[in-house]
Design a protein around this motif. Sequence first.
Motif, PDB file in Angstrom:
ATOM      1  N   PHE A  69       0.840  -1.188   0.000  1.00 31.73           N
ATOM      2  CA  PHE A  69       0.000   0.000   0.000  1.00 31.73           C
ATOM      3  C   PHE A  69       0.879   1.244   0.000  1.00 31.73           C
ATOM      4  CE2 PHE A  69      -4.008  -1.921   2.247  1.00 31.73           C
ATOM      5  CZ  PHE A  69      -4.124  -2.835   1.217  1.00 31.73           C
ATOM      6  N   SER A  70       0.324   2.328  -0.520  1.00 33.50           N
ATOM      7  CA  SER A  70       1.083   3.580  -0.560  1.00 33.50           C
ATOM      8  C   SER A  70       1.183   4.166   0.854  1.00 33.50           C
ATOM      9  CB  SER A  70       0.399   4.591  -1.479  1.00 33.50           C
ATOM     10  OG  SER A  70      -0.796   5.033  -0.874  1.00 33.50           O
TER      11      SER A  70
ATOM     12  N   THR B  72       8.842   0.076  -0.605  1.00 36.87           N
ATOM     13  CA  THR B  72      10.015   0.599  -1.313  1.00 36.87           C
ATOM     14  C   THR B  72      10.664   1.771  -0.562  1.00 36.87           C
ATOM     15  OG1 THR B  72       8.750   2.178  -2.632  1.00 36.87           O
ATOM     16  CG2 THR B  72       8.976  -0.050  -3.529  1.00 36.87           C
ATOM     17  N   LEU B  73      10.128   2.130   0.580  1.00 39.38           N
ATOM     18  CA  LEU B  73      10.726   3.219   1.372  1.00 39.38           C
ATOM     19  C   LEU B  73      12.014   2.735   2.029  1.00 39.38           C
ATOM     20  CD1 LEU B  73       7.557   4.474   3.313  1.00 39.38           C
ATOM     21  CD2 LEU B  73       8.640   5.607   1.353  1.00 39.38           C
ATOM     22  N   SER B  74      12.894   3.663   2.369  1.00 37.41           N
ATOM     23  CA  SER B  74      14.094   3.312   3.137  1.00 37.41           C
ATOM     24  C   SER B  74      13.672   2.896   4.549  1.00 37.41           C
ATOM     25  CB  SER B  74      15.038   4.518   3.225  1.00 37.41           C
ATOM     26  OG  SER B  74      14.508   5.459   4.138  1.00 37.41           O
ATOM     27  N   GLY B  75      14.587   2.274   5.271  1.00 36.61           N
ATOM     28  CA  GLY B  75      14.277   1.838   6.642  1.00 36.61           C
ATOM     29  C   GLY B  75      13.813   2.990   7.519  1.00 36.61           C
ATOM     30  N   GLY B  76      14.501   4.120   7.414  1.00 32.97           N
ATOM     31  CA  GLY B  76      14.139   5.284   8.230  1.00 32.97           C
ATOM     32  C   GLY B  76      12.766   5.808   7.859  1.00 32.97           C
ATOM     33  N   GLU B  77      12.504   5.857   6.549  1.00 35.21           N
ATOM     34  CA  GLU B  77      11.191   6.343   6.095  1.00 35.21           C
ATOM     35  C   GLU B  77      10.086   5.382   6.532  1.00 35.21           C
ATOM     36  OE1 GLU B  77      13.246   8.383   2.168  1.00 35.21           O
ATOM     37  OE2 GLU B  77      12.118   6.525   1.946  1.00 35.21           O
ATOM     38  N   GLN B  78      10.383   4.079   6.512  1.00 38.77           N
ATOM     39  CA  GLN B  78       9.369   3.106   6.961  1.00 38.77           C
ATOM     40  C   GLN B  78       9.052   3.285   8.440  1.00 38.77           C
ATOM     41  OE1 GLN B  78       9.657  -0.992   5.742  1.00 38.77           O
ATOM     42  NE2 GLN B  78      10.447  -0.409   3.741  1.00 38.77           N
ATOM     43  N   GLN B  79      10.087   3.592   9.236  1.00 33.07           N
ATOM     44  CA  GLN B  79       9.843   3.820  10.662  1.00 33.07           C
ATOM     45  C   GLN B  79       9.001   5.072  10.854  1.00 33.07           C
ATOM     46  OE1 GLN B  79      10.842   1.690  13.452  1.00 33.07           O
ATOM     47  NE2 GLN B  79       9.124   2.982  14.039  1.00 33.07           N
ATOM     48  N   MET B  80       9.306   6.119  10.068  1.00 30.62           N
ATOM     49  CA  MET B  80       8.501   7.352  10.141  1.00 30.62           C
ATOM     50  C   MET B  80       7.049   7.057   9.777  1.00 30.62           C
ATOM     51  SD  MET B  80      11.109  10.025   8.350  1.00 30.62           S
ATOM     52  CE  MET B  80      12.782  10.229   8.976  1.00 30.62           C
ATOM     53  N   LEU B  81       6.865   6.218   8.767  1.00 29.85           N
ATOM     54  CA  LEU B  81       5.497   5.876   8.346  1.00 29.85           C
ATOM     55  C   LEU B  81       4.802   5.053   9.433  1.00 29.85           C
ATOM     56  CD1 LEU B  81       3.193   5.801   6.326  1.00 29.85           C
ATOM     57  CD2 LEU B  81       4.309   3.845   5.206  1.00 29.85           C
TER      58      LEU B  81
END
Length: 237
Positions: free
Chosen positions: A93-94, A136-145
Amino acid sequence: MAALLEVSRLQANYGPTRVLHGIDFALEDGSITALLGANGAGKTTTLRALCGMVQTAGEIRFGGTRIDGRATEDIVRLGIAHVPDGRGTFANFSVEENLRLGAYVRKDKRAVERDFECMYSYFPRLKERSHQQAGTLSGGEQQMLAISRALMLRPRLLLLDEPSFGLAPIIVREIFEIMRAINQHEKVSILLVEQNAAMALDLADHAYLIETGRVVLSGSAGKIKQNDAVRRSYLGY
Ligand SMILES: Nc1ncnc2c1ncn2[C@@H]1O[C@H](COP(=O)(O)OP(=O)(O)OP(=O)(O)O)[C@@H](O)[C@H]1O
Ligand SMILES: [Mg+2]
């Protein structure tokens, strides 16, 4: 200040195996409280127990109401959001769809729309990537999400399980700074589980140290930082 969360004599079992042996702790409304401990101490299990995801005994009170024994969905509706270890975003999902899922139990649809912008203001990188697939997000971006998705519930209490895991120190620092701002401005209390004791103690007001399913030390973060055993075993100096 009053306790938002009060846990007493909490036990947790996986089948016949007891993992938490009667732990007591409290979290003040508005605070950031850290749960520290080595691998296997029972930190993740504690968060899962608060969410009704493992078999427990003992008492858990949230805002004065008993929540032990309740279904996870009821606990979520009462205002406890959980960011599990491994983050648990929906990879296909986006970003925007993940945020919408975080708000699924809310009825105040206009406020939900405003909260997208609120989350994007704390995490501008997510705004730039609102249509990108979460996987497809980076690890840091996934944590932010993962954090923003949990906050879309507008919880009173956010449970964070090792948000620093696998991330570069500079990203961890950035995320922790944002958590501090969110705690202050959005009136969200935070229970933070961390291996990274140094960073957790910089962020937290209060901390508990768990060893093999028991609380062995508690106090203000400043005091815990100065404890000799904590310094040797968890801070490395
Ligand atoms: N599903 C399960 N079934 C059986 N035992 C489990 C299960 N999950 C965890 N355990 C056991 O419970 C104990 C506590 O695990 P827990 O995951 O709570 O530790 P933790 O403090 O979060 O550790 P880490 O820092 O490695 O994440 C461990 O001994 C673990 O093997
Ligand atoms: Mg864990």
